[in-house]
Design an enzyme around this catalytic site. Structure first.
Site, PDB file in Angstrom:
ATOM      1  N   TYR A   1      -2.506  -1.799 -10.712  1.00 49.60           N
ATOM      2  CA  TYR A   1      -2.566  -1.748  -9.238  1.00 49.60           C
ATOM      3  C   TYR A   1      -1.814  -2.936  -8.618  1.00 49.60           C
ATOM      4  CZ  TYR A   1      -4.483  -1.821  -4.518  1.00 49.60           C
ATOM      5  OH  TYR A   1      -4.628  -1.854  -3.152  1.00 49.60           O
TER       6      TYR A   1
ATOM      7  N   LYS B   1       0.592   3.427  -2.916  1.00 49.88           N
ATOM      8  CA  LYS B   1      -0.557   4.309  -3.159  1.00 49.88           C
ATOM      9  C   LYS B   1      -0.160   5.784  -3.162  1.00 49.88           C
ATOM     10  CE  LYS B   1      -3.801   0.977  -1.161  1.00 49.88           C
ATOM     11  NZ  LYS B   1      -4.501   0.529   0.073  1.00 49.88           N
TER      12      LYS B   1
ATOM     13  N   SER C   1       0.795  -1.233   0.000  1.00 48.44           N
ATOM     14  CA  SER C   1       0.000   0.000   0.000  1.00 48.44           C
ATOM     15  C   SER C   1       0.825   1.280   0.000  1.00 48.44           C
ATOM     16  CB  SER C   1      -0.924   0.040   1.219  1.00 48.44           C
ATOM     17  OG  SER C   1      -1.960  -0.888   1.082  1.00 48.44           O
TER      18      SER C   1
ATOM     19  N   VAL D   1       0.901  -3.874   4.011  1.00 50.20           N
ATOM     20  CA  VAL D   1       0.679  -5.138   4.735  1.00 50.20           C
ATOM     21  C   VAL D   1       1.882  -6.060   4.739  1.00 50.20           C
ATOM     22  CG1 VAL D   1      -1.828  -5.180   4.542  1.00 50.20           C
ATOM     23  CG2 VAL D   1      -0.428  -6.163   2.719  1.00 50.20           C
TER      24      VAL D   1
END
Lengths: 308, 308, 308, 308
Positions: free
Chosen positions: B190, B65, B62, B260
């Site tokens: 992604y 992002k 993440s 994560v």
């Protein structure tokens, strides 16, 4: 009921085709003729009366969910099927995602909301999508005797191209293990099932088949057990009319299932099957004129399960 | 800060690698070494100190992002980007579907929850997925100088195969018009972005780049405007640590983003960038030892924005 | 900042008093003068500049939530307080009930949504409601030196009579054990706290008190520890502007708290406290002109925490 | 049905009293005897058969909701009543608050969830709570002939003291205009109605009254029109067994209403009324042994509305 009585009911409710609007969630449905209005009743004595535009074909849409459920119950038994989908009515719109997430089990609430129906379709046995779809069509042919009960390819393609909300539901269920088979195949079958062309007369005959506890002419049809019919009629009664099912139970009081193309299939146990078409739908997804017609039929002929 | 102080902090928190567990939502992440623990700090004066297992590579997850957000802001400007995703923290888990449905606009709440990040990734310009991905890698290479910042193919394949929840989010956004481009391409990008391999040192350098308002060595990097950095640090501060962001603001008080895989990138404006790895994560998705280490660094060196 | 600069900012944003509307959730608030517009800045050097309608009194409303939080933190310490309310921003409207129900712990997400503020108010120590309320008023008097910081009885009665949504929140929390004391007393204190009359100047002085880390003139005030100030500023930054807090962090970038009467209190650490009044609010509950003014002040004087 | 058949069914299901647990949400209910098990059937020919512990009194709890609904429908007509509460089943627990908030109209989904029942109780006409409660008791006395159908004061006080969740629901509805009268009076009546003592025999007689379309012995009772009975049986069928109603429709197939004290009232139209007591309930709030007994009675005597 005589033909002129039914015509009277149809004309008395023609006014309501002006309310609501055509389903527009897939482009092809928005091309329907909003003035179409038709009723067919198939009686237990074999008589069939049709009034209005009963020759017109329309896609079966969500009414196919009860056919899928019958097939899945035949293929797996009710314990297996109801370990995958619940039996409870929802109070939510038919395409809700959030409901899937907030329930502890992530199990779709019932087989008649989109998520539940996709999960049920994913259980129908067959070598591939073609074979599974063909199995359903043969089942419908044996009940209706109508060879035209086949795929409307333009609606199917429209469903498939614009079915992203259903795709979202399906992948969610894949992620939680509710759907175990291939997601795209399950969706493909679901889109095809929604795109089957039928007439009011076909709906009425399917309704009669259920009204008589699954007894039909063809020998293969005997496989639909009275227990399966009991399950299907029960879930139609509590959840067949989207999140207007409770109101329909109060006011109409017979098992019914609607589709966003404006079709309604209703069942008066031991008496008759009813098929109605009226493409203008309300914000719940039910035919406005169709609901009014069904309410009139139920009231005049005391079909409500609790009528005196 | 001297190396031995940092080592002291690392050892004082080694105990916490026992808490929590490895991310298991994709199989490949569960193969990480739970005993890995490393810290790198990159100072504004050019000095870099690393303690612990800082040579080990892990996937950025993440933390990517914030890179996607920078690229999308460069490609489209903030008005366009924030017409697609919101700016609000959520209080919900990072992969919530229901939140998308219940918000009136169906707009993902912010660019750092999965839905928002997929939407942002779908906006990055490029001829095809390869070109877009390559653009991001070059950007990272210019900041980190690390040629090994590339795709971990096994993690990527694991992401792609098991990414059904993200697929569900993406198709939901396609159905509501939030995603306008091809869904599978957006997901593919992604998944690749989440699967980029980095080290603590890389994270620290990205952190320093943000700490200095986007000023880096390479001439191309000047394109990241101070305004973009301000937006990125702001959203990191309010939403960077999943639904533990408010707690981190209270206790740590610097912009940070976690993944994560157990990585954390933190920024002390004008002072330093911090990279931490510790694969055991809590139920919010944040590295347990990493949070403790970051809190200690913040407290001992008064990094909290509101410290006295 | 010179007075004429501030006047310029005020006039440049006077246009925005036409947008939005007066809070109408309690009848008494709808009687405010929509043309009121005022700004006060209290600087760390003791200087105070006021422009516009700074003499007008208005009720403090939700801005009182930060005062309650300070009192509860003083009375119980942060571990106890944050075992009752969370630290996370919400993304939901300030008076949401459903959020309470769906969170596993039934804990209000943070002390600045209504539910959390009622829970926090229920923790303030005192023999009875009068004593608790008087404690808060004395605290405010010591910071502001304004003896008129007292109850607006008509607003209080209006709040109490129409506060059924807050009553619903409070009884829900009683049923889950979040509120342990008498519910009606907690609500009574909460309604009184929301009904305290203040001016822009009072808000600016409270802001300065926080900007200076809790250092005030009066000896009793030393009890507000820097740690408490750090907690309060942190939660203001992430959740002080209702579900527009993330946007305010991005665009304005200082800790702030708003009330539905149109007041805003903002804090530039070590520099100044800001008080603004403009009764027309947007659908999130924030003063429209007030936000614009604060954004201008922040931009022109580089108050954003991440400004370059 | 002969007495020994009914005894056989009772004994065959005695095993299930071990499952589940006593309702503990109010202290007084936890004092019930978990071994109690009783069945009464009142036939249309006047015959009454009771087996097991049918002399024991228990509080009617949620079964009173159908009595309130009858009274409100008599006092206002169905259009008024169903403008205040919906007709849809919910899929949510009976005491959900969030459902109230997320529905656009804030209207309770149906009259048999707590929120809906409180709203319905608030509509019963009468000078004060005493008069309204007395009206309900007289109605019950005329149907059951049992003078002991009165308030269990200890349960009532327990309900009132611990009814904060219901208070939360009621104040929420006050805030949205669903409840227009005094909230505390509405709650007081609701708590009293839940605390009426009955026996299995009383439930069976109420069931028979509904089974016969509202025809009773007393002249006043003629006021309950067949239309009201139809509404009441319909909503019992779709929503009478909390969020297990769909399952009960499938497996049992008759209108029924349960209470958390372990009572069940069921109706076989034109045939019989059934009363069952078994205090151990499942997580939905339904008597575990009671459900099994009712399923056996339905199956053996083909009561399911769709049985063949």
């Amino acid at each position: 009921m005589k033909r002129d009585e039914l015509e009277e009911i149809l004309e008395a409710n023609r006014y309501y085709i002006r309310g609501g609007k055509l389903a527009n969630y897939i482009p092809e449905l928005a091309n329907a003729n909003p003035n179409t209005l038709g009723i067919t009743i198939a009686y237990s004595n074999g008589e069939i009366i049709s009034v209005g535009n009963c020759e017109e074909m329309f896609t079966i849409q969500s009414i196919s969910k009860i056919i899928s459920l019958i097939m899945a119950l035949q293929d797996h038994g009710h314990e297996k099927v109801f370990s995958i989908v619940g039996m409870e009515s929802s109070g939510e719109p038919f395409n809700s995602v959030s409901e899937l997430e907030t329930k502890e089990s992530h199990k779709p609430l019932n087989p008649l909301i989109n998520a539940g129906a996709i999960a049920v379709a994913s259980m129908i046995k067959g070598q591939n999508v073609n074979e599974r779809f063909s199995k359903v069509c043969q089942f419908l042919y044996r009940i209706t005797g109508n060879e035209n009960v086949t795929l409307n390819r333009r609606v199917y393609e429209s469903e498939r191209e614009t079915g992203d909300r259903n795709r979202s539901l399906a992948y969610f269920m894949k992620s939680t293990g509710v759907i175990k088979s291939d997601v795209e195949e399950a969706l493909d079958l679901y889109f095809r099932l929604c795109s089957i062309s039928v007439t009011c007369s076909d709906l009425a005959k399917i309704g009669l088949f259920l009204a008589m506890g699954g007894i039909g002419q063809g020998s293969q049809l005997k496989k639909v057990s009275p227990e399966i019919v009991q399950f299907v009629l029960s879930i139609m009664l509590t959840a067949g009319m989207y999140n207007q099912s409770g109101e329909c139970m109060m006011k109409i009081g017979v098992p019914a299932k609607s589709g966003v193309s404006g079709g309604i299939l209703a069942v008066a146990p031991n008496q008759m099957g009813i098929g109605i078409i009226g493409p203008s739908i309300n914000d719940k997804g039910n035919s406005i004129a169709g609901l009014k017609i069904l309410e009139d039929i139920s009231r005049r002929y005391k079909l409500h399960l609790f009528s005196k």
